[in-house]
Motif scaffolding. Structure first.
Motif, mmCIF file in Angstrom:
data_model
loop_
_atom_site.group_PDB
_atom_site.id
_atom_site.type_symbol
_atom_site.label_atom_id
_atom_site.label_comp_id
_atom_site.label_asym_id
_atom_site.label_seq_id
_atom_site.Cartn_x
_atom_site.Cartn_y
_atom_site.Cartn_z
ATOM 1 N N LEU A 305 0.865 -0.999 -0.095
ATOM 2 C CA LEU A 305 0.074 -0.107 0.092
ATOM 3 C C LEU A 305 0.896 1.285 0.069
ATOM 4 C CD1 LEU A 305 -3.208 0.678 2.523
ATOM 5 C CD2 LEU A 305 -1.616 2.614 1.398
ATOM 6 N N VAL A 306 1.140 2.006 -1.074
ATOM 7 C CA VAL A 306 1.774 2.882 -1.320
ATOM 8 C C VAL A 306 1.059 4.319 -1.512
ATOM 9 C CG1 VAL A 306 3.412 1.669 -2.434
ATOM 10 C CG2 VAL A 306 1.966 2.969 -3.826
ATOM 11 N N THR A 307 1.422 5.565 -1.176
ATOM 12 C CA THR A 307 0.684 6.641 -1.178
ATOM 13 C C THR A 307 1.206 7.298 -2.665
ATOM 14 O OG1 THR A 307 2.532 7.763 -0.175
ATOM 15 C CG2 THR A 307 0.364 7.441 1.099
ATOM 16 N N ASN A 308 0.211 8.092 -3.389
ATOM 17 C CA ASN A 308 0.527 8.645 -4.475
ATOM 18 C C ASN A 308 1.301 9.824 -4.652
ATOM 19 O OD1 ASN A 308 0.109 8.958 -7.347
ATOM 20 N ND2 ASN A 308 -2.008 10.162 -7.113
ATOM 21 N N VAL A 309 2.645 9.373 -4.398
ATOM 22 C CA VAL A 309 3.669 10.640 -4.242
ATOM 23 C C VAL A 309 4.799 10.029 -5.010
ATOM 24 C CG1 VAL A 309 2.770 11.745 -2.304
ATOM 25 C CG2 VAL A 309 4.605 9.834 -1.920
ATOM 26 N N GLY A 310 5.623 11.050 -5.607
ATOM 27 C CA GLY A 310 6.984 10.540 -6.239
ATOM 28 C C GLY A 310 6.776 9.495 -7.152
ATOM 29 N N GLY A 311 7.831 8.514 -7.054
ATOM 30 C CA GLY A 311 7.709 7.434 -8.057
ATOM 31 C C GLY A 311 7.223 6.225 -7.651
ATOM 32 N N LEU A 312 6.622 6.142 -6.346
ATOM 33 C CA LEU A 312 6.062 4.968 -5.747
ATOM 34 C C LEU A 312 5.130 4.169 -6.576
ATOM 35 C CD1 LEU A 312 5.974 6.139 -1.856
ATOM 36 C CD2 LEU A 312 7.683 4.671 -3.222
ATOM 37 N N PRO A 313 4.074 5.074 -6.947
ATOM 38 C CA PRO A 313 2.949 4.584 -7.664
ATOM 39 C C PRO A 313 3.455 4.048 -9.176
ATOM 40 C CG PRO A 313 2.295 6.696 -7.421
ATOM 41 C CD PRO A 313 3.815 6.614 -6.949
ATOM 42 N N GLU A 314 4.464 4.231 -9.568
ATOM 43 C CA GLU A 314 5.065 3.649 -10.881
ATOM 44 C C GLU A 314 4.982 2.050 -10.928
ATOM 45 O OE1 GLU A 314 8.682 5.431 -12.106
ATOM 46 O OE2 GLU A 314 8.032 7.418 -11.733
ATOM 47 N N ILE A 315 5.325 1.514 -9.881
ATOM 48 C CA ILE A 315 5.525 -0.049 -9.675
ATOM 49 C C ILE A 315 4.174 -0.805 -9.421
ATOM 50 C CG2 ILE A 315 8.009 0.240 -9.179
ATOM 51 C CD1 ILE A 315 7.280 -1.077 -6.546
ATOM 52 N N ILE A 316 3.096 0.198 -8.970
ATOM 53 C CA ILE A 316 2.026 -0.797 -8.348
ATOM 54 C C ILE A 316 0.739 -0.630 -9.624
ATOM 55 C CG2 ILE A 316 0.325 -0.605 -6.723
ATOM 56 C CD1 ILE A 316 2.830 -1.653 -5.507
ATOM 57 N N ASP A 317 0.203 -1.644 -9.839
ATOM 58 C CA ASP A 317 -1.119 -1.678 -10.221
ATOM 59 C C ASP A 317 -2.173 -1.840 -9.242
ATOM 60 O OD1 ASP A 317 -0.186 -1.683 -13.173
ATOM 61 O OD2 ASP A 317 0.198 -3.744 -13.024
ATOM 62 N N HIS A 318 -2.999 -0.776 -9.090
ATOM 63 C CA HIS A 318 -3.957 -0.409 -8.226
ATOM 64 C C HIS A 318 -5.032 -1.307 -8.028
ATOM 65 C CE1 HIS A 318 -6.157 1.751 -5.219
ATOM 66 N NE2 HIS A 318 -7.165 2.162 -5.972
ATOM 67 N N LYS A 319 -5.069 -1.994 -6.923
ATOM 68 C CA LYS A 319 -6.056 -3.160 -6.872
ATOM 69 C C LYS A 319 -5.795 -4.496 -7.483
ATOM 70 C CE LYS A 319 -9.888 -0.201 -5.083
ATOM 71 N NZ LYS A 319 -11.447 0.120 -4.984
ATOM 72 N N LYS A 320 -4.718 -4.602 -7.968
ATOM 73 C CA LYS A 320 -4.070 -5.734 -8.782
ATOM 74 C C LYS A 320 -3.085 -6.447 -8.131
ATOM 75 C CE LYS A 320 -2.710 -7.994 -13.189
ATOM 76 N NZ LYS A 320 -2.274 -7.775 -14.438
ATOM 77 N N ASP A 321 -2.027 -5.642 -7.713
ATOM 78 C CA ASP A 321 -0.892 -6.234 -6.901
ATOM 79 C C ASP A 321 -0.575 -5.262 -5.664
ATOM 80 O OD1 ASP A 321 0.360 -4.128 -7.852
ATOM 81 O OD2 ASP A 321 1.351 -5.202 -9.771
ATOM 82 N N GLY A 322 -1.324 -4.240 -5.476
ATOM 83 C CA GLY A 322 -1.280 -3.386 -4.204
ATOM 84 C C GLY A 322 -2.544 -2.263 -4.177
#
Length: 371
Positions: A305-322
């Motif tokens: 579970l990451v916040t929508n800041v910086g490069g953190l969202p670049e590796i997560i597919d929302h509700k698929k793997d995080g």
């Protein structure tokens, strides 16, 4: 044999930058290169270092590459000696790790000397804009950027930051590879025993605690009534570089008893235990570039579970793997509850994130920087 030199911290110095450099060196050696890491004899003066120790607790492993700790970060004479030492080695490429404006004079002098002597110099830039900003940071970073032939960033966010500072420099956005220098995950029963924990539902906040990492947001999220009722617990594992008292006061104010704190630098041999017992890894950062913690979680196939800041969202597919959340603790709580309310969610997300391993492999990373 082609020689490559990496400039940056390495064993016995601890931390994510050291771990990265050693993993990079290992991967280059496996590709047939002769590798040497030029590390620090003095990295941070004591008055600038917020932690307990700059060195690892456990013994360093035997490496198949050389580590030469010859840079003193505050001694210009050592910078010149280091540059001449590298020149004498006649490497085909030099990669300089850059993560903090403090090191710009030191690393810039070294890079500039090598560049003038026609040795290809590449920056691997973790951060171009510091999380904890100070007067003169931009000038220092720009100085370093100009002393290399080209740069690699570890996220698209950092590439954009570099271009904001200096649009003339060449920079390619890559990624932070998955760590391959840690032991495999341990069985959960053994891990629970090692950490003196009982079977349960655990969220992991891992790594050095700094203000920008948003631990207070995670603690506030854990005060949600349903999270408390479901007996979901938050493990905080890492040394405090921020005031621990501040967070303890918050925990008391919220009357929480679902927070478990390990205020210590986590030795490499203990890392698998923390990820083994945890169901979900949380990164509630308020600012970010990229994080080695995300790649460690990916290595262990742990949903995040990451916040929508910086490069953190670049590796997560929302509700698929995080999950990708705002920095609102209530929204963070909602995603925690969504995760633990569905029996198959952990298994499905773990499977999804494990499929990304090849894309974030060291083999893939090395091919890109060597070309």
């Amino acid at each position: 044999m082609t020689k490559i030199i990496i400039v940056g911290p390495a064993s016995p110095l601890r931390g994510g930058i050291s771990d990265f450099n050693e993993a990079l060196a290992k991967s280059l050696v496996e590709k047939g290169f002769l590798v040497e890491i030029i590390s620090f004899s003095l990295q941070y003066p004591k008055f600038l270092f917020p932690g307990k120790s700059q060195n690892r607790v456990e013994q360093s492993e035997a490496f198949n590459f050389k580590i030469s700790p010859i840079i003193n970060s505050i001694n210009p004479i050592s910078w010149c000696r280091t540059a001449k030492y590298i020149k004498a080695k006649n490497p085909s490429k030099v990669f300089i790790r850059f993560w903090m404006p403090f090191f710009a004079p030191c690393l810039g002098i070294i890079g500039g000397f090598l560049k003038r002597n026609k040795i290809p110099v590449f920056g691997i830039v973790d951060n171009a804009i510091a999380h904890e900003k100070r007067l003169g940071d931009t000038m220092l970073v720009n100085y370093f950027l100009n002393k290399c032939d080209s740069h690699f960033s570890l996220s698209e966010k950092v590439k954009k930051d570099i271009k904001k500072i200096n649009n003339r420099v060449s920079v390619e956005s890559l990624f932070h590879p998955i760590y391959n220098t840690y032991s495999k995950i341990t069985d959960k029963a053994s891990a629970l025993k090692s950490l003196n924990l009982k079977e349960g539902k655990y969220i992991l906040f891992f790594g050095l605690i700094r203000k920008y990492k948003g631990l207070d947001l995670a603690i506030r999220a854990m005060s949600n009534k349903l999270i408390v009722e479901k007996n979901i617990k938050l493990i905080i594992a890492g040394e405090f570089y921020d005031s621990e008292e501040r967070y303890q006061d918050l925990i008391r104010d919220l009357s929480l008893n679902n927070i478990i704190i390990y205020n210590q630098f986590i030795a490499n041999k203990q890392v698998p235990n923390f990820f083994s017992v945890s169901n979900l890894v949380i990164l509630p950062y308020t600012s970010a570039t990229q994080s080695g913690v995300t790649q460690l979680a990916m290595y262990y196939s742990k949903p995040m579970l990451v916040t929508n800041v910086g490069g953190l969202p670049e590796i997560i597919d929302h509700k698929k793997d995080g999950y990708i959340s705002s920095t609102n603790p209530e929204e963070i709580s909602e995603y925690i509850l969504d995760y633990f309310s569905q029996d198959n969610k952990e298994k499905e997300m773990s499977s999804a994130i494990s499929k990304k391993h090849d894309s974030y492999s060291w083999d893939n990373f090395v091919k890109k920087i060597i070309k």
